[in-house]
Motif scaffolding. Structure first.
Motif, PDB file in Angstrom:
ATOM      1  N   ILE A   1      -1.110  -5.537   6.311  1.00  0.00           N
ATOM      2  CA  ILE A   1      -0.709  -5.579   7.719  1.00  0.00           C
ATOM      3  C   ILE A   1       0.527  -6.474   7.827  1.00  0.00           C
ATOM      4  O   ILE A   1       0.726  -7.353   6.983  1.00  0.00           O
ATOM      5  N   PRO A   2       1.357  -6.267   8.846  1.00  0.00           N
ATOM      6  CA  PRO A   2       2.567  -7.081   8.980  1.00  0.00           C
ATOM      7  C   PRO A   2       2.230  -8.561   9.149  1.00  0.00           C
ATOM      8  O   PRO A   2       1.237  -8.916   9.763  1.00  0.00           O
ATOM      9  N   GLU A   3       3.079  -9.391   8.558  1.00  0.00           N
ATOM     10  CA  GLU A   3       2.881 -10.828   8.689  1.00  0.00           C
ATOM     11  C   GLU A   3       3.351 -11.302  10.051  1.00  0.00           C
ATOM     12  O   GLU A   3       4.306 -10.787  10.611  1.00  0.00           O
ATOM     13  N   ALA A   4       2.663 -12.310  10.545  1.00  0.00           N
ATOM     14  CA  ALA A   4       3.095 -12.965  11.774  1.00  0.00           C
ATOM     15  C   ALA A   4       4.317 -13.816  11.446  1.00  0.00           C
ATOM     16  O   ALA A   4       4.482 -14.251  10.307  1.00  0.00           O
ATOM     17  N   PRO A   5       5.191 -14.070  12.434  1.00  0.00           N
ATOM     18  CA  PRO A   5       6.332 -14.944  12.169  1.00  0.00           C
ATOM     19  C   PRO A   5       5.836 -16.305  11.662  1.00  0.00           C
ATOM     20  O   PRO A   5       4.846 -16.820  12.129  1.00  0.00           O
ATOM     21  N   GLY A   6       6.511 -16.836  10.660  1.00  0.00           N
ATOM     22  CA  GLY A   6       6.115 -18.135  10.131  1.00  0.00           C
ATOM     23  C   GLY A   6       5.233 -18.043   8.896  1.00  0.00           C
ATOM     24  O   GLY A   6       4.797 -19.046   8.372  1.00  0.00           O
TER      25      GLY A   6
ATOM     26  N   PRO B   1     -17.291   3.903  13.090  1.00  0.00           N
ATOM     27  CA  PRO B   1     -16.589   4.060  11.810  1.00  0.00           C
ATOM     28  C   PRO B   1     -15.110   4.398  12.010  1.00  0.00           C
ATOM     29  O   PRO B   1     -14.732   4.963  13.024  1.00  0.00           O
ATOM     30  N   ILE B   2     -14.313   4.024  11.028  1.00  0.00           N
ATOM     31  CA  ILE B   2     -12.889   4.367  11.002  1.00  0.00           C
ATOM     32  C   ILE B   2     -12.670   5.097   9.688  1.00  0.00           C
ATOM     33  O   ILE B   2     -12.945   4.549   8.629  1.00  0.00           O
ATOM     34  N   GLU B   3     -12.190   6.322   9.745  1.00  0.00           N
ATOM     35  CA  GLU B   3     -11.986   7.094   8.524  1.00  0.00           C
ATOM     36  C   GLU B   3     -10.822   6.545   7.690  1.00  0.00           C
ATOM     37  O   GLU B   3     -10.967   6.317   6.515  1.00  0.00           O
ATOM     38  N   ALA B   4      -9.681   6.351   8.294  1.00  0.00           N
ATOM     39  CA  ALA B   4      -8.511   5.810   7.605  1.00  0.00           C
ATOM     40  C   ALA B   4      -7.942   4.715   8.491  1.00  0.00           C
ATOM     41  O   ALA B   4      -7.159   4.985   9.386  1.00  0.00           O
ATOM     42  N   PRO B   5      -8.343   3.460   8.254  1.00  0.00           N
ATOM     43  CA  PRO B   5      -7.964   2.382   9.164  1.00  0.00           C
ATOM     44  C   PRO B   5      -6.449   2.240   9.384  1.00  0.00           C
ATOM     45  O   PRO B   5      -5.991   2.245  10.489  1.00  0.00           O
ATOM     46  N   TRP B   6      -5.673   2.135   8.323  1.00  0.00           N
ATOM     47  CA  TRP B   6      -4.212   2.055   8.389  1.00  0.00           C
ATOM     48  C   TRP B   6      -3.689   2.241   6.978  1.00  0.00           C
ATOM     49  O   TRP B   6      -4.423   2.092   6.004  1.00  0.00           O
ATOM     50  N   ALA B   7      -2.426   2.574   6.883  1.00  0.00           N
ATOM     51  CA  ALA B   7      -1.819   2.811   5.568  1.00  0.00           C
ATOM     52  C   ALA B   7      -1.912   1.548   4.720  1.00  0.00           C
ATOM     53  O   ALA B   7      -1.574   0.462   5.181  1.00  0.00           O
ATOM     54  N   GLY B   8      -2.396   1.702   3.499  1.00  0.00           N
ATOM     55  CA  GLY B   8      -2.463   0.584   2.567  1.00  0.00           C
ATOM     56  C   GLY B   8      -3.715  -0.268   2.659  1.00  0.00           C
ATOM     57  O   GLY B   8      -3.866  -1.213   1.896  1.00  0.00           O
ATOM     58  N   ALA B   9      -4.606   0.028   3.599  1.00  0.00           N
ATOM     59  CA  ALA B   9      -5.836  -0.767   3.721  1.00  0.00           C
ATOM     60  C   ALA B   9      -6.652  -0.639   2.441  1.00  0.00           C
ATOM     61  O   ALA B   9      -6.898   0.472   1.970  1.00  0.00           O
ATOM     62  N   PRO B  10      -7.057  -1.760   1.848  1.00  0.00           N
ATOM     63  CA  PRO B  10      -7.837  -1.679   0.610  1.00  0.00           C
ATOM     64  C   PRO B  10      -9.199  -1.026   0.847  1.00  0.00           C
ATOM     65  O   PRO B  10      -9.795  -1.201   1.909  1.00  0.00           O
TER      66      PRO B  10
END
Length: 183
Positions: free
Chosen positions: A93-98, A134-143
């Motif tokens: 997931i994208p990093e927060a600033p900082g 349930p979530i079938e495909a949560p987001w791209a790259g999710a382990p």
């Protein structure tokens, strides 16, 4: 002969298990189990509270060579050396600033422990199991095996419910990296 540290650790683990046992018996009237809700990378996540071993401010982390980029290194936390995992990188997931958050959530899976960076602790709330969708495909790259589903809190964005076993075991250093001479 067992050391005093081992005895204290065993006593604390037994006390922790007894506490969570009591919490499950005295569940909220909706049948919900307590979950720790936190934010990482601008998203909300929840973990079953019984898998949590505490929340601490981020200590000094020692970087070790040859580890996957999502492992920031190791840190001494409550007398134990644990792997510190950059939650954002590990979950893709994208990093927060900082950069990685200023807190660590200590998570256990059997005898394995790891500390995950978080930006903010939100609350501990009861989550009824039947409300976790349930979530079938949560987001791209999710382990794999890290996401149990999502739960929609009252008029808020859905909260992603994580599987503590998947988190800890999935983020562990591969066996070939732990062996001397492993690449």
């Amino acid at each position: 002969m067992r050391s005093a540290h081992a005895d204290l650790t065993a006593w604390l683990e037994a006390l922790r298990a007894e506490y969570w046992d009591h919490q499950h018996q005295a569940q909220d009237p909706t049948g919900g189990r307590p979950h720790l809700v936190f934010e990482a990378g601008g998203r909300r996540f929840a973990l079953p509270a019984e898998a949590g071993r505490g929340v601490v401010r981020r200590p000094r982390i020692t970087r070790l060579p040859g580890l996957p980029e999502y492992i920031l290194g190791v840190a001494g936390v409550r007398g134990e050396v644990v792997s510190v995992v950059d939650t954002n990188r590990f979950l893709a997931i994208p990093e927060a600033p900082g950069g990685p958050g200023g807190y660590l959530v200590l998570v256990a899976s059997g005898d394995l422990r790891a500390a995950f960076t978080v930006d903010r602790i939100v609350d501990v709330v009861p989550v009824p199991p039947e409300e976790v969708q349930p979530i079938e495909a949560p987001w791209a790259g999710a382990p794999e095996n890290t996401v149990k589903g999502q739960w929609k809190a009252e008029e808020e964005e859905p909260v992603t419910v994580l599987d503590p076993d998947g988190l800890v075991r999935g983020s562990a250093v591969p066996d070939d990296r732990r062996q001397p001479g492993g690449s």
